[in-house]
Design a protein around this motif. Structure first.
Motif, PDB file in Angstrom:
ATOM      1  N   SER A   4       0.835  -1.206   0.000  1.00 44.86           N
ATOM      2  CA  SER A   4       0.000   0.000   0.000  1.00 44.86           C
ATOM      3  C   SER A   4       0.868   1.255   0.000  1.00 44.86           C
ATOM      4  CB  SER A   4      -0.920   0.007   1.223  1.00 44.86           C
ATOM      5  OG  SER A   4      -1.786  -1.105   1.222  1.00 44.86           O
ATOM      6  N   LEU A   5       1.911   1.255   0.812  1.00 41.97           N
ATOM      7  CA  LEU A   5       2.803   2.407   0.877  1.00 41.97           C
ATOM      8  C   LEU A   5       3.541   2.614  -0.438  1.00 41.97           C
ATOM      9  CD1 LEU A   5       4.269   1.976   4.482  1.00 41.97           C
ATOM     10  CD2 LEU A   5       2.594   3.656   3.703  1.00 41.97           C
ATOM     11  N   ILE A   6       3.935   1.528  -1.076  1.00 40.40           N
ATOM     12  CA  ILE A   6       4.597   1.620  -2.381  1.00 40.40           C
ATOM     13  C   ILE A   6       3.654   2.231  -3.415  1.00 40.40           C
ATOM     14  CG2 ILE A   6       5.479   0.239  -4.314  1.00 40.40           C
ATOM     15  CD1 ILE A   6       6.669  -1.665  -2.207  1.00 40.40           C
ATOM     16  N   ILE A   7       2.415   1.774  -3.415  1.00 40.11           N
ATOM     17  CA  ILE A   7       1.430   2.297  -4.365  1.00 40.11           C
ATOM     18  C   ILE A   7       1.181   3.782  -4.123  1.00 40.11           C
ATOM     19  CG2 ILE A   7      -1.016   2.192  -5.029  1.00 40.11           C
ATOM     20  CD1 ILE A   7      -0.884  -0.831  -4.477  1.00 40.11           C
ATOM     21  N   MET A   8       1.063   4.175  -2.857  1.00 40.17           N
ATOM     22  CA  MET A   8       0.810   5.580  -2.548  1.00 40.17           C
ATOM     23  C   MET A   8       1.987   6.460  -2.934  1.00 40.17           C
ATOM     24  SD  MET A   8      -1.327   5.646   1.048  1.00 40.17           S
ATOM     25  CE  MET A   8      -0.137   4.664   1.959  1.00 40.17           C
ATOM     26  N   ALA A   9       3.202   6.028  -2.586  1.00 33.52           N
ATOM     27  CA  ALA A   9       4.388   6.837  -2.887  1.00 33.52           C
ATOM     28  C   ALA A   9       4.624   6.941  -4.390  1.00 33.52           C
ATOM     29  CB  ALA A   9       5.616   6.238  -2.193  1.00 33.52           C
ATOM     30  N   ALA A  10       4.552   5.800  -5.078  1.00 31.94           N
ATOM     31  CA  ALA A  10       4.769   5.803  -6.524  1.00 31.94           C
ATOM     32  C   ALA A  10       3.642   6.537  -7.239  1.00 31.94           C
ATOM     33  CB  ALA A  10       4.878   4.374  -7.040  1.00 31.94           C
ATOM     34  N   GLY A  11       2.413   6.388  -6.740  1.00 29.55           N
ATOM     35  CA  GLY A  11       1.287   7.084  -7.347  1.00 29.55           C
ATOM     36  C   GLY A  11       1.410   8.593  -7.201  1.00 29.55           C
ATOM     37  N   PHE A  12       1.845   9.029  -6.036  1.00 29.31           N
ATOM     38  CA  PHE A  12       2.057  10.460  -5.795  1.00 29.31           C
ATOM     39  C   PHE A  12       3.122  11.006  -6.748  1.00 29.31           C
ATOM     40  CE2 PHE A  12       4.375  13.922  -3.813  1.00 29.31           C
ATOM     41  CZ  PHE A  12       3.382  14.762  -3.351  1.00 29.31           C
ATOM     42  N   LEU A  13       4.253  10.315  -6.827  1.00 29.51           N
ATOM     43  CA  LEU A  13       5.352  10.774  -7.666  1.00 29.51           C
ATOM     44  C   LEU A  13       4.978  10.732  -9.145  1.00 29.51           C
ATOM     45  CD1 LEU A  13       8.273  11.715  -7.877  1.00 29.51           C
ATOM     46  CD2 LEU A  13       8.981   9.311  -7.866  1.00 29.51           C
ATOM     47  N   GLY A  14       4.348   9.631  -9.573  1.00 28.71           N
ATOM     48  CA  GLY A  14       3.968   9.503 -10.969  1.00 28.71           C
ATOM     49  C   GLY A  14       2.925  10.519 -11.387  1.00 28.71           C
ATOM     50  N   GLY A  15       1.939  10.755 -10.511  1.00 23.96           N
ATOM     51  CA  GLY A  15       0.910  11.744 -10.819  1.00 23.96           C
ATOM     52  C   GLY A  15       1.482  13.137 -10.956  1.00 23.96           C
ATOM     53  N   ARG A  16       2.457  13.448 -10.107  1.00 24.28           N
ATOM     54  CA  ARG A  16       3.087  14.771 -10.167  1.00 24.28           C
ATOM     55  C   ARG A  16       3.970  14.917 -11.407  1.00 24.28           C
ATOM     56  NH1 ARG A  16       2.232  19.902  -8.863  1.00 24.28           N
ATOM     57  NH2 ARG A  16       4.116  21.042  -8.314  1.00 24.28           N
ATOM     58  N   LEU A  17       4.766  13.897 -11.700  1.00 25.50           N
ATOM     59  CA  LEU A  17       5.661  13.955 -12.855  1.00 25.50           C
ATOM     60  C   LEU A  17       4.888  14.060 -14.169  1.00 25.50           C
ATOM     61  CD1 LEU A  17       8.419  11.346 -11.892  1.00 25.50           C
ATOM     62  CD2 LEU A  17       8.648  13.839 -12.036  1.00 25.50           C
ATOM     63  N   PHE A  18       3.772  13.340 -14.262  1.00 25.43           N
ATOM     64  CA  PHE A  18       2.979  13.396 -15.494  1.00 25.43           C
ATOM     65  C   PHE A  18       2.445  14.805 -15.706  1.00 25.43           C
ATOM     66  CE2 PHE A  18      -0.310  12.609 -18.545  1.00 25.43           C
ATOM     67  CZ  PHE A  18       0.084  11.467 -19.229  1.00 25.43           C
ATOM     68  N   HIS A  19       1.997  15.419 -14.624  1.00 21.70           N
ATOM     69  CA  HIS A  19       1.507  16.800 -14.709  1.00 21.70           C
ATOM     70  C   HIS A  19       2.625  17.742 -15.155  1.00 21.70           C
ATOM     71  CE1 HIS A  19      -0.185  20.688 -13.607  1.00 21.70           C
ATOM     72  NE2 HIS A  19       0.842  20.881 -12.786  1.00 21.70           N
ATOM     73  N   ILE A  20       3.803  17.589 -14.570  1.00 21.21           N
ATOM     74  CA  ILE A  20       4.919  18.485 -14.884  1.00 21.21           C
ATOM     75  C   ILE A  20       5.401  18.298 -16.317  1.00 21.21           C
ATOM     76  CG2 ILE A  20       7.352  18.968 -14.366  1.00 21.21           C
ATOM     77  CD1 ILE A  20       6.679  18.320 -11.420  1.00 21.21           C
ATOM     78  N   LEU A  21       5.603  17.050 -16.717  1.00 21.03           N
ATOM     79  CA  LEU A  21       6.222  16.765 -18.016  1.00 21.03           C
ATOM     80  C   LEU A  21       5.252  16.838 -19.188  1.00 21.03           C
ATOM     81  CD1 LEU A  21       8.503  13.773 -16.961  1.00 21.03           C
ATOM     82  CD2 LEU A  21       9.142  16.178 -17.249  1.00 21.03           C
ATOM     83  N   TYR A  22       3.974  16.552 -18.922  1.00 21.00           N
ATOM     84  CA  TYR A  22       3.011  16.528 -20.032  1.00 21.00           C
ATOM     85  C   TYR A  22       2.132  17.772 -20.091  1.00 21.00           C
ATOM     86  CZ  TYR A  22      -0.977  15.278 -22.928  1.00 21.00           C
ATOM     87  OH  TYR A  22      -1.964  15.300 -23.879  1.00 21.00           O
ATOM     88  N   GLU A  23       1.625  18.190 -18.930  1.00 18.52           N
ATOM     89  CA  GLU A  23       0.636  19.267 -18.937  1.00 18.52           C
ATOM     90  C   GLU A  23       1.247  20.669 -18.913  1.00 18.52           C
ATOM     91  OE1 GLU A  23      -3.095  16.942 -16.784  1.00 18.52           O
ATOM     92  OE2 GLU A  23      -1.956  18.446 -15.667  1.00 18.52           O
ATOM     93  N   GLU A  24       2.250  20.880 -18.087  1.00 21.36           N
ATOM     94  CA  GLU A  24       2.795  22.237 -17.919  1.00 21.36           C
ATOM     95  C   GLU A  24       4.325  22.259 -17.937  1.00 21.36           C
ATOM     96  OE1 GLU A  24       1.081  24.901 -17.880  1.00 21.36           O
ATOM     97  OE2 GLU A  24      -0.959  24.218 -17.502  1.00 21.36           O
ATOM     98  N   PRO A  25       4.976  21.634 -18.914  1.00 22.56           N
ATOM     99  CA  PRO A  25       6.452  21.593 -18.900  1.00 22.56           C
ATOM    100  C   PRO A  25       7.102  22.969 -18.990  1.00 22.56           C
ATOM    101  CG  PRO A  25       5.598  20.840 -21.013  1.00 22.56           C
ATOM    102  CD  PRO A  25       4.425  20.940 -20.089  1.00 22.56           C
ATOM    103  N   THR A  26       6.549  23.842 -19.809  1.00 22.40           N
ATOM    104  CA  THR A  26       7.140  25.174 -19.977  1.00 22.40           C
ATOM    105  C   THR A  26       7.137  25.944 -18.671  1.00 22.40           C
ATOM    106  OG1 THR A  26       6.388  25.250 -22.283  1.00 22.40           O
ATOM    107  CG2 THR A  26       7.028  27.337 -21.253  1.00 22.40           C
ATOM    108  N   TYR A  27       6.005  25.915 -17.980  1.00 25.43           N
ATOM    109  CA  TYR A  27       5.880  26.639 -16.714  1.00 25.43           C
ATOM    110  C   TYR A  27       6.906  26.150 -15.699  1.00 25.43           C
ATOM    111  CZ  TYR A  27       3.958  27.834 -12.118  1.00 25.43           C
ATOM    112  OH  TYR A  27       3.807  28.281 -10.834  1.00 25.43           O
TER     113      TYR A  27
END
Length: 244
Positions: free
Chosen positions: A49-72
């Motif tokens: 559960s902790l692995i899923i939460m930690a990886a999910g948090f990191l993956g969700g954030r990275l996808f937002h940064i790299l795909y949605e708002e990379p320039t910003y």
């Protein structure tokens, strides 16, 4: 919409994070009880559960940064750490949490991966449903213009559509769980039903992450998840141990 809850004149709590925190607490309590009831190793389930939460948090954030708002973010890299301002993508979390969880299970109990997937399936569905409730309160992931009686601020409440669909999925999974004799089936079915629900929700969505010139990236990921789920259900099952 209720993006924040004011505790005092100078202190407020983001509603989104409050609801997400509630979802995490509920999920941890439920997965622990499910582990006890089904004779799973509770420590291993909590580690997973902790692995899923930690990886999910990191993956969700990275996808937002790299795909949605990379320039910003590339113009002001420090803002990458300011997660309290929002900016997470569910499927981004899935894309990192899934391989992380599978790697852990492969290293610790490779013979019993499908039963663990089944154990987590309804819990993941509930977590997603509550998370969409958080989106509704925060006002993100909104839908197209709508004049129907249940419209929220003149738009389709796509967040509510997703939450209600996923709650229905939870009841389906729990209803079939006791009848199912094939390890992995419940999780594979969740993949299919979740993907279908996300595809329907995306058709009504109208925020910047919604479909443009065809299918959105979330729709394509949904198609991929549905395809994998169908393949896993239709393939000939291997003999697996039930020891946990």
């Amino acid at each position: 919409m209720y993006p924040s809850i004011n505790l005092s004149e100078h202190v407020s709590v983001p509603t989104y994070y409050l609801v997400i925190s509630l979802a995490v607490c509920i999920s941890l309590v439920w997965i622990t009880r499910r582990a006890d009831k089904n004779d799973f190793n509770q420590r291993k389930v909590l580690d997973l559960s902790l692995i899923i939460m930690a990886a999910g948090f990191l993956g969700g954030r990275l996808f937002h940064i790299l795909y949605e708002e990379p320039t910003y973010y590339f113009q002001d890299p420090v803002q990458m750490l300011a997660f309290w301002n929002g900016g997470f993508v569910f499927y981004g979390g899935v894309l990192l949490a899934a391989p992380a969880a599978l790697f852990y299970l492969y290293k610790t109990d490779r013979e019993n991966i499908p039963p663990y997937l089944d154990l987590f399936a309804p819990v993941l569905a509930v977590t997603y449903a509550i998370g969409r409730g958080a989106c509704l309160l925060a006002g993100c992931c909104y839908g197209k213009y709508c004049e129907l009686p249940w419209a929220v601020s003149g738009r389709h409440p796509t967040q509510a559509y997703s939450a209600l669909w996923e709650i229905g999925v939870v009841f389906i999974l729990l209803g079939l769980e006791k009848q199912n004799k094939r390890p992995g089936f419940i999780f594979y079915l969740w993949m299919i039903l979740h993907g279908l629900g996300r595809l329907m929700m995306e058709a009504f969505r109208d925020d910047f992450r919604g479909p443009h010139w065809g299918l959105s990236v979330s729709s394509w990921i949904s198609v991929f998840i549905i395809s994998i789920g169908v393949f896993l259900i239709l393939r000939r099952p291997k003999n697996t141990s039930k020891a946990k």
